[in-house]
Design a protein around this motif. Structure first.
Motif, PDB file in Angstrom:
ATOM      1  N   PRO A 199       7.343  32.459  20.881  1.00 20.59           N
ATOM      2  CA  PRO A 199       7.946  32.136  22.177  1.00 20.59           C
ATOM      3  C   PRO A 199       9.442  32.397  22.188  1.00 20.59           C
ATOM      4  CG  PRO A 199       7.496  30.128  20.954  1.00 20.59           C
ATOM      5  CD  PRO A 199       6.898  31.249  20.150  1.00 20.59           C
ATOM      6  N   VAL A 200       9.956  32.790  23.352  1.00 23.25           N
ATOM      7  CA  VAL A 200      11.376  33.076  23.483  1.00 23.25           C
ATOM      8  C   VAL A 200      11.866  32.576  24.830  1.00 23.25           C
ATOM      9  CG1 VAL A 200      10.905  35.435  24.314  1.00 23.25           C
ATOM     10  CG2 VAL A 200      13.168  34.861  23.378  1.00 23.25           C
ATOM     11  N   LYS A 201      13.016  31.911  24.802  1.00 23.13           N
ATOM     12  CA  LYS A 201      13.668  31.437  26.027  1.00 23.13           C
ATOM     13  C   LYS A 201      14.705  32.476  26.427  1.00 23.13           C
ATOM     14  CE  LYS A 201      14.860  27.115  26.228  1.00 23.13           C
ATOM     15  NZ  LYS A 201      15.618  25.856  25.975  1.00 23.13           N
ATOM     16  N   VAL A 202      14.449  33.159  27.544  1.00 24.58           N
ATOM     17  CA  VAL A 202      15.335  34.225  28.009  1.00 24.58           C
ATOM     18  C   VAL A 202      16.316  33.643  29.019  1.00 24.58           C
ATOM     19  CG1 VAL A 202      15.458  36.493  29.104  1.00 24.58           C
ATOM     20  CG2 VAL A 202      13.506  35.922  27.623  1.00 24.58           C
ATOM     21  N   LEU A 203      17.608  33.780  28.736  1.00 21.90           N
ATOM     22  CA  LEU A 203      18.658  33.168  29.549  1.00 21.90           C
ATOM     23  C   LEU A 203      19.611  34.222  30.091  1.00 21.90           C
ATOM     24  CD1 LEU A 203      19.610  30.204  27.173  1.00 21.90           C
ATOM     25  CD2 LEU A 203      18.041  30.138  29.118  1.00 21.90           C
ATOM     26  N   TRP A 204      20.094  33.988  31.310  1.00 23.79           N
ATOM     27  CA  TRP A 204      21.154  34.796  31.902  1.00 23.79           C
ATOM     28  C   TRP A 204      22.446  34.004  31.851  1.00 23.79           C
ATOM     29  CZ3 TRP A 204      19.723  38.106  36.761  1.00 23.79           C
ATOM     30  CH2 TRP A 204      18.465  38.691  36.586  1.00 23.79           C
ATOM     31  N   ARG A 205      23.531  34.659  31.485  1.00 21.37           N
ATOM     32  CA  ARG A 205      24.839  34.039  31.632  1.00 21.37           C
ATOM     33  C   ARG A 205      25.165  33.928  33.119  1.00 21.37           C
ATOM     34  NH1 ARG A 205      28.132  38.443  28.491  1.00 21.37           N
ATOM     35  NH2 ARG A 205      26.642  39.659  29.727  1.00 21.37           N
ATOM     36  N   ARG A 206      26.076  33.038  33.462  1.00 25.50           N
ATOM     37  CA  ARG A 206      26.465  32.899  34.866  1.00 25.50           C
ATOM     38  C   ARG A 206      26.972  34.233  35.419  1.00 25.50           C
ATOM     39  NH1 ARG A 206      24.806  29.947  38.785  1.00 25.50           N
ATOM     40  NH2 ARG A 206      25.275  27.964  37.778  1.00 25.50           N
ATOM     41  N   GLU A 207      27.677  34.996  34.592  1.00 23.67           N
ATOM     42  CA  GLU A 207      28.169  36.291  35.046  1.00 23.67           C
ATOM     43  C   GLU A 207      27.022  37.211  35.455  1.00 23.67           C
ATOM     44  OE1 GLU A 207      31.063  34.934  31.750  1.00 23.67           O
ATOM     45  OE2 GLU A 207      28.942  34.717  32.301  1.00 23.67           O
ATOM     46  N   GLU A 208      25.951  37.224  34.639  1.00 25.37           N
ATOM     47  CA  GLU A 208      24.777  38.045  34.977  1.00 25.37           C
ATOM     48  C   GLU A 208      24.120  37.516  36.248  1.00 25.37           C
ATOM     49  OE1 GLU A 208      23.913  40.745  33.161  1.00 25.37           O
ATOM     50  OE2 GLU A 208      25.550  40.359  31.761  1.00 25.37           O
ATOM     51  N   ASP A 209      24.055  36.211  36.356  1.00 25.61           N
ATOM     52  CA  ASP A 209      23.396  35.573  37.490  1.00 25.61           C
ATOM     53  C   ASP A 209      24.053  35.959  38.811  1.00 25.61           C
ATOM     54  OD1 ASP A 209      21.441  33.492  38.430  1.00 25.61           O
ATOM     55  OD2 ASP A 209      23.278  32.511  39.079  1.00 25.61           O
ATOM     56  N   ILE A 210      25.381  35.995  38.843  1.00 26.61           N
ATOM     57  CA  ILE A 210      26.099  36.348  40.062  1.00 26.61           C
ATOM     58  C   ILE A 210      26.050  37.857  40.300  1.00 26.61           C
ATOM     59  CG2 ILE A 210      28.352  36.388  41.196  1.00 26.61           C
ATOM     60  CD1 ILE A 210      27.126  33.605  41.133  1.00 26.61           C
ATOM     61  N   GLN A 211      26.263  38.635  39.244  1.00 27.54           N
ATOM     62  CA  GLN A 211      26.343  40.091  39.396  1.00 27.54           C
ATOM     63  C   GLN A 211      24.993  40.720  39.719  1.00 27.54           C
ATOM     64  OE1 GLN A 211      27.625  42.344  35.911  1.00 27.54           O
ATOM     65  NE2 GLN A 211      28.834  43.687  37.225  1.00 27.54           N
ATOM     66  N   HIS A 212      23.917  40.065  39.320  1.00 29.72           N
ATOM     67  CA  HIS A 212      22.577  40.630  39.520  1.00 29.72           C
ATOM     68  C   HIS A 212      21.722  39.752  40.414  1.00 29.72           C
ATOM     69  CE1 HIS A 212      23.293  43.836  36.638  1.00 29.72           C
ATOM     70  NE2 HIS A 212      23.933  42.937  35.913  1.00 29.72           N
ATOM     71  N   ASP A 213      22.363  39.162  41.399  1.00 27.30           N
ATOM     72  CA  ASP A 213      21.639  38.355  42.371  1.00 27.30           C
ATOM     73  C   ASP A 213      20.885  39.274  43.341  1.00 27.30           C
ATOM     74  OD1 ASP A 213      20.769  36.217  43.935  1.00 27.30           O
ATOM     75  OD2 ASP A 213      22.723  35.244  43.942  1.00 27.30           O
ATOM     76  N   GLN A 214      20.071  38.651  44.190  1.00 26.07           N
ATOM     77  CA  GLN A 214      19.461  39.326  45.337  1.00 26.07           C
ATOM     78  C   GLN A 214      20.190  38.729  46.540  1.00 26.07           C
ATOM     79  OE1 GLN A 214      16.610  41.479  44.764  1.00 26.07           O
ATOM     80  NE2 GLN A 214      17.101  41.188  42.610  1.00 26.07           N
ATOM     81  N   TYR A 215      21.178  39.438  47.051  1.00 27.47           N
ATOM     82  CA  TYR A 215      22.196  38.861  47.922  1.00 27.47           C
ATOM     83  C   TYR A 215      21.751  38.712  49.378  1.00 27.47           C
ATOM     84  CZ  TYR A 215      24.985  40.332  43.937  1.00 27.47           C
ATOM     85  OH  TYR A 215      25.452  40.519  42.664  1.00 27.47           O
ATOM     86  N   ARG A 216      22.353  37.716  50.050  1.00 26.93           N
ATOM     87  CA  ARG A 216      22.244  37.732  51.501  1.00 26.93           C
ATOM     88  C   ARG A 216      22.963  38.983  51.980  1.00 26.93           C
ATOM     89  NH1 ARG A 216      25.129  33.826  55.903  1.00 26.93           N
ATOM     90  NH2 ARG A 216      26.737  35.426  55.675  1.00 26.93           N
TER      91      ARG A 216
END
Length: 398
Positions: A199-216
């Motif tokens: 098992p592996v817990k895959v995490l995004w950094r906050r920077e990835e989270d904002i830069q690779h969002d699905q934007y309004r």
């Protein structure tokens, strides 16, 4: 989520949609970090698998990643905005129509015009994207918070997973705000997990989270109103240009060319307008993924309609509350307006450099009036001093 043998994988995604990592990677430098076990390279996404989050982060930094941006590397927001501006001048598909706008506009005593830009907005969820996966030959288990588990199962088919092979344990979504209607984070996690033993817990950094969002989406709204000699609106023309999140999400073309979410509220405003036309033009931004965002359509349309009715009232030299009240169609909306006006003390004297603003909304079956008092400090900084909100949601049913 704690599972026996659980590893942590921090991911780095291509900064540009469609980009790929430049090889070779400094894999030996990452593996030299204590606790790092593995580097996974899927070309558009790279992950470092480690015993803990800190080791994974250090390993990711040690890779010294560089990216080939590909064909979309030259995309600039200025270009996207220019395309939206041009789209807002096209006829578009009619979303709402009353009377004869052209004739009424031609006979109007005055014409008021405005253009509003609303930027791309990230969801900024409380919890960045994350997903725990255990990929095995016969079954793949997921522990993740998602608003669309069926969509996740459908998208995972691209990795060769059949529905009967997938076990999805849905968790709390960590403040999804619509972000977890999309399942890209689940697919990325599965792509990493298929290379990991256990098992592996895959995490995004906050920077990835904002830069690779699905934007309004970024929207451009172009409005024009004609008023008579008494300052009352006789014509209202509103064109909305922007991405269609309905079409993007469903993968199906729009019915009659109208995105119901983009025109929500705007196509049926709270005001009785004798001649009105609302149009929609679908314009997809190259290289920027878009999707549902928080309160969806009304979050953008109310701002535009209420801002413009203020501009029309100002052009007519009339009080914005009295102007709105004279145009309202619903007694329930009039009641919340009157209540907010009373409680906020609209029209009473205020200190110097203070002002009040009013906005109305009918959405999701509820009526709302909000008055905000704002002050301007000596350095020009704005401060919200007070908000008064009157709300009629009807009978609450649990």
């Amino acid at each position: 989520m704690q599972l026996e043998g659980l590893k942590v994988a921090m991911v780095a995604l291509s900064p540009v949609q469609g980009g790929t990592v430049i090889e070779p990677l400094s894999t030996s430098a990452a593996l030299a970090v204590r606790g790092v076990r593995q580097v996974v390279n899927e070309r558009d996404v790279v992950a470092v698998v480690a015993d803990d989050t800190w080791a994974s982060l250090k390993g990711l930094a040690a890779l010294g990643l560089r990216w080939n941006d590909g064909s979309r590397g030259a995309v600039q927001q200025a270009t996207i905005v220019a395309e939206l501006e041009a789209a807002s001048r096209r006829p578009g598909a009619i979303a709402g129509h009353v009377g004869d706008v052209a004739a009424a506009m031609a006979g109007a005593a005055a014409r008021i015009e405005a253009v509003y830009h609303q930027p791309f907005l990230a969801h900024a969820t409380m919890e960045p994207m994350n997903c725990t996966v255990h990929w095995r030959p016969d079954v793949c288990e997921f522990w993740v918070g998602t608003q669309a588990p069926d969509r996740a199962v459908a998208k995972l088919a691209a990795l060769g997973l059949k529905p009967q092979q997938i076990r999805l344990h849905n968790q709390l979504i960590g403040g999804g705000f619509g972000r977890r209607l999309e399942v890209d984070g689940i697919v990325v996690a599965a792509r990493i997990a298929r290379h990991v033993d256990g098992p592996v817990k895959v995490l995004w950094r906050r920077e990835e989270d904002i830069q690779h969002d699905q934007y309004r989406p970024f929207y451009v709204d172009r409005l024009a109103a004609g008023i008579d000699a008494h300052g009352m609106p006789v014509a209202w023309l509103h064109t909305i240009a922007g991405s269609s999140v309905t079409a993007v999400y469903s993968g199906e073309p729009l019915k009659n060319g109208v995105d119901d979410d983009a025109v929500d509220v705007a196509a049926d405003p709270v005001y009785a307008l004798p001649n009105m036309e609302v149009r929609y033009v679908q314009q997809e931004p190259a290289g920027v993924p878009t999707s549902w965002w928080r309160g969806v359509g009304p979050t953008r349309s109310v701002f535009v309609v209420e801002s413009f009715i203020d501009e029309v009232a100002a052009a007519a030299k009339q009080d914005p509350v009295k102007y709105r009240r004279a145009l309202l169609k619903s007694p329930r909306m009039r009641a919340v307006l009157d209540l907010a006006v009373e409680k906020a003390g609209w029209g009473t004297p205020m200190p110097a450099r203070h002002g009040r603003g009013i906005a109305l909304q009918f959405a999701f079956g509820s009526y709302l009036a909000q008055i905000t008092e704002v002050s301007v400090r000596g350095d020009g900084e704005l401060r919200v001093e007070r908000i008064v909100c009157a709300f009629d949601c009807g009978q609450a049913v649990n």
